[in-house]
Design an enzyme around this catalytic site. Structure first.
Site, PDB file in Angstrom:
ATOM      1  N   GLU A   1      28.866  45.965  41.208  1.00 22.17           N
ATOM      2  CA  GLU A   1      30.040  46.600  40.598  1.00 22.17           C
ATOM      3  C   GLU A   1      29.779  48.072  40.293  1.00 22.17           C
ATOM      4  O   GLU A   1      30.681  48.906  40.408  1.00 22.17           O
ATOM      5  CB  GLU A   1      30.421  45.857  39.309  1.00 22.17           C
ATOM      6  CG  GLU A   1      31.158  44.555  39.541  1.00 22.17           C
ATOM      7  CD  GLU A   1      32.549  44.798  40.103  1.00 22.17           C
ATOM      8  OE1 GLU A   1      32.645  45.128  41.302  1.00 22.17           O
ATOM      9  OE2 GLU A   1      33.523  44.671  39.356  1.00 22.17           O
TER      10      GLU A   1
ATOM     11  N   THR B   1      39.591  50.708  40.363  1.00 22.28           N
ATOM     12  CA  THR B   1      39.036  50.529  39.012  1.00 22.28           C
ATOM     13  C   THR B   1      38.499  51.861  38.490  1.00 22.28           C
ATOM     14  O   THR B   1      38.673  52.206  37.320  1.00 22.28           O
ATOM     15  CB  THR B   1      37.921  49.466  39.056  1.00 22.28           C
ATOM     16  OG1 THR B   1      38.472  48.274  39.617  1.00 22.28           O
ATOM     17  CG2 THR B   1      37.366  49.171  37.683  1.00 22.28           C
TER      18      THR B   1
HETATM   19  N1  ADP Z   1      32.562  43.468  49.102  1.00 20.25           N
HETATM   20  C1  ADP Z   1      33.559  44.250  48.680  1.00 20.25           C
HETATM   21  N2  ADP Z   1      34.769  43.691  48.423  1.00 20.25           N
HETATM   22  C2  ADP Z   1      35.799  44.466  48.012  1.00 20.25           C
HETATM   23  N3  ADP Z   1      35.741  45.797  47.820  1.00 20.25           N
HETATM   24  C3  ADP Z   1      34.547  46.393  48.037  1.00 20.25           C
HETATM   25  C4  ADP Z   1      33.413  45.636  48.468  1.00 20.25           C
HETATM   26  N4  ADP Z   1      32.373  46.501  48.590  1.00 20.25           N
HETATM   27  C5  ADP Z   1      32.841  47.723  48.262  1.00 20.25           C
HETATM   28  N5  ADP Z   1      34.150  47.675  47.946  1.00 20.25           N
HETATM   29  C6  ADP Z   1      34.992  48.812  47.533  1.00 20.25           C
HETATM   30  O1  ADP Z   1      35.343  48.611  46.170  1.00 20.25           O
HETATM   31  C7  ADP Z   1      36.626  49.161  45.898  1.00 20.25           C
HETATM   32  C8  ADP Z   1      37.476  48.090  45.240  1.00 20.25           C
HETATM   33  O2  ADP Z   1      36.904  47.736  44.018  1.00 20.25           O
HETATM   34  P1  ADP Z   1      37.732  47.811  42.689  1.00 20.25           P
HETATM   35  O3  ADP Z   1      38.407  49.155  42.614  1.00 20.25           O
HETATM   36  O4  ADP Z   1      36.820  47.414  41.574  1.00 20.25           O
HETATM   37  O5  ADP Z   1      38.872  46.732  42.936  1.00 20.25           O
HETATM   38  P2  ADP Z   1      38.941  45.206  42.545  1.00 20.25           P
HETATM   39  O6  ADP Z   1      39.646  45.185  41.273  1.00 20.25           O
HETATM   40  O7  ADP Z   1      39.789  44.575  43.568  1.00 20.25           O
HETATM   41  O8  ADP Z   1      37.544  44.711  42.532  1.00 20.25           O
HETATM   42  C9  ADP Z   1      37.201  49.579  47.234  1.00 20.25           C
HETATM   43  O9  ADP Z   1      37.019  50.987  47.335  1.00 20.25           O
HETATM   44  C10 ADP Z   1      36.317  48.886  48.254  1.00 20.25           C
HETATM   45  O10 ADP Z   1      36.175  49.602  49.472  1.00 20.25           O
HETATM   46  N1  LIG Z   2      36.833  45.791  32.603  1.00 20.18           N
HETATM   47  C1  LIG Z   2      37.081  46.402  33.885  1.00 20.18           C
HETATM   48  C2  LIG Z   2      37.555  45.320  34.816  1.00 20.18           C
HETATM   49  C3  LIG Z   2      37.952  45.782  36.189  1.00 20.18           C
HETATM   50  O1  LIG Z   2      38.451  44.670  36.906  1.00 20.18           O
HETATM   51  P1  LIG Z   2      38.979  44.805  38.400  1.00 20.18           P
HETATM   52  O2  LIG Z   2      39.361  43.429  38.796  1.00 20.18           O
HETATM   53  O3  LIG Z   2      40.143  45.736  38.360  1.00 20.18           O
HETATM   54  O4  LIG Z   2      37.829  45.348  39.205  1.00 20.18           O
HETATM   55  C4  LIG Z   2      38.158  47.461  33.695  1.00 20.18           C
HETATM   56  O5  LIG Z   2      39.192  47.131  33.112  1.00 20.18           O
HETATM   57  O6  LIG Z   2      37.960  48.612  34.100  1.00 20.18           O
END
Ligand code: ADP
Ligand SMILES: N[C@@H](CCOP(=O)(O)O)C(=O)O
Length: 293
Positions: free
Chosen positions: A120, A168
């Protein structure tokens, strides 16, 4: 290949910013692993065109590194990225469980939580545990710097995902840096109410405890139609509605008999705002499951 299915999750639940999370019975990511000299990643499925296969940039790469477990890794995405449904975390959680098994590392599920959280950190800049914990352990989780507390729970939910992208990383930039004592008192009350609701599988208490006046209003501005969709869900019988994770998905808790109605009310409200969306009629479910060949 060893296969692990890790569920989508909904973090925060309003009053538990960066602390609370629940596993959803669906959707989920499926990760397949086999031993290799170096880590390679192949991604297929929902939104795979936006997900890097470079191990330095994919959440599973950091997990393989942390477990010293190089592997050929295939990710089948059931959860669209940048959804607020723990997409990046589900892959990391699945990889942590799979590689621990593949290389016989002997870590407990709880010990795998901070390892998966390293994934993450790659995408959001912070190693928050609130998505990976429920994806690995299932149920409702409370993730604090001292560790994770898990409670089995089974409560009907609707997760409504609009065709909007909110990363995020961006949604963390709008989180207020200060709060008042009144808001602190209110948040403690709501978080305690929600936790009691989880112990009792009580949608009423959980819904009431999802109220939040600190983070949610700031982030709601990033989601077209948030207020309208929230109101539509409440009118259709939902007991509480909030942003799922960092959004744009919106989470509604409800009694079983209202779930279908709540889902279609949320979709209609998004449509009225000109936003395409899909609704998962789901519930709080189990954590990652291993499937041996
Ligand atoms: N295995 C993965 N699965 C999904 N997104 C990924 C992965 N590895 C890297 N990423 C990147 O993470 C970002 C999405 O994560 P995030 O913003 O936390 O969204 P979510 O809430 O769906 O997890 C995108 O930019 C994506 O390209
Ligand atoms: N606590 C984090 C949780 C992010 O969750 P996601 O499913 O959007 O990756 C935040 O609120 O920033």
């Amino acid at each position: 290949m060893l296969t692990v299915r890790a569920p989508a999750t909904s973090a925060n639940l309003g009053s538990g910013f960066d602390v609370f999370g629940v596993a959803l019975s669906h959707p989920a990511d499926v990760v397949r692993v086999e031993r290799a000299d170096r880590t390679t990643i192949e991604v297929t499925g929902a939104g795979s065109q936006y997900i890097p296969e470079d191990p330095e940039k994919n959440t599973v790469g950091a997990v393989a590194e942390a477990l010293d477990a190089p592997a050929r890794i295939k990710i089948d995405k059931g959860i669209r990225p940048a959804s607020g449904l723990g997409s990046s975390a589900a892959s990391a959680a699945a990889a942590a469980v799979a590689l621990n098994e593949l290389y016989d590392r002997g870590k407990t599920r709880k010990e795998l939580v901070p390892i998966a959280a390293k994934g993450e950190a790659v995408v959001s800049g912070d190693a928050h545990d609130d998505n990976v914990a429920p994806s690995i352990l299932g149920g409702f989780t409370i993730a604090t710097p001292d560790g994770v507390t898990q409670v089995d729970a089974s409560v009907p939910l609707v997760a409504c995902l609009p065709e909007i992208v909110v990363s995020t990383r961006d949604a963390r930039r709008v989180v207020p840096t200060e709060t008042s004592v009144d808001q602190l008192v209110e948040t403690v009350g709501n978080a305690a109410t929600l936790t009691t609701g989880m112990h009792r599988d009580d949608p009423e208490l959980i819904g009431r405890g999802m109220e939040d006046t600190v983070v949610t209003p700031a982030r709601a501005k990033l989601i077209d139609g948030y207020s309208e969709v929230r109101q539509a869900a409440l009118d259709a019988g939902s007991t509480g509605v909030t942003i799922s994770g960092a959004g744009p998905a919106i989470l509604a808790v409800c009694p079983e008999h209202d779930r279908k109605h709540v889902a279609s009310a949320m979709l209609d409200a998004f449509e009225a705002e000109g936003v395409d969306a899909r609704a998962y009629q789901t519930r709080i479910g189990q954590g990652a499951t291993v499937h041996h060949p």
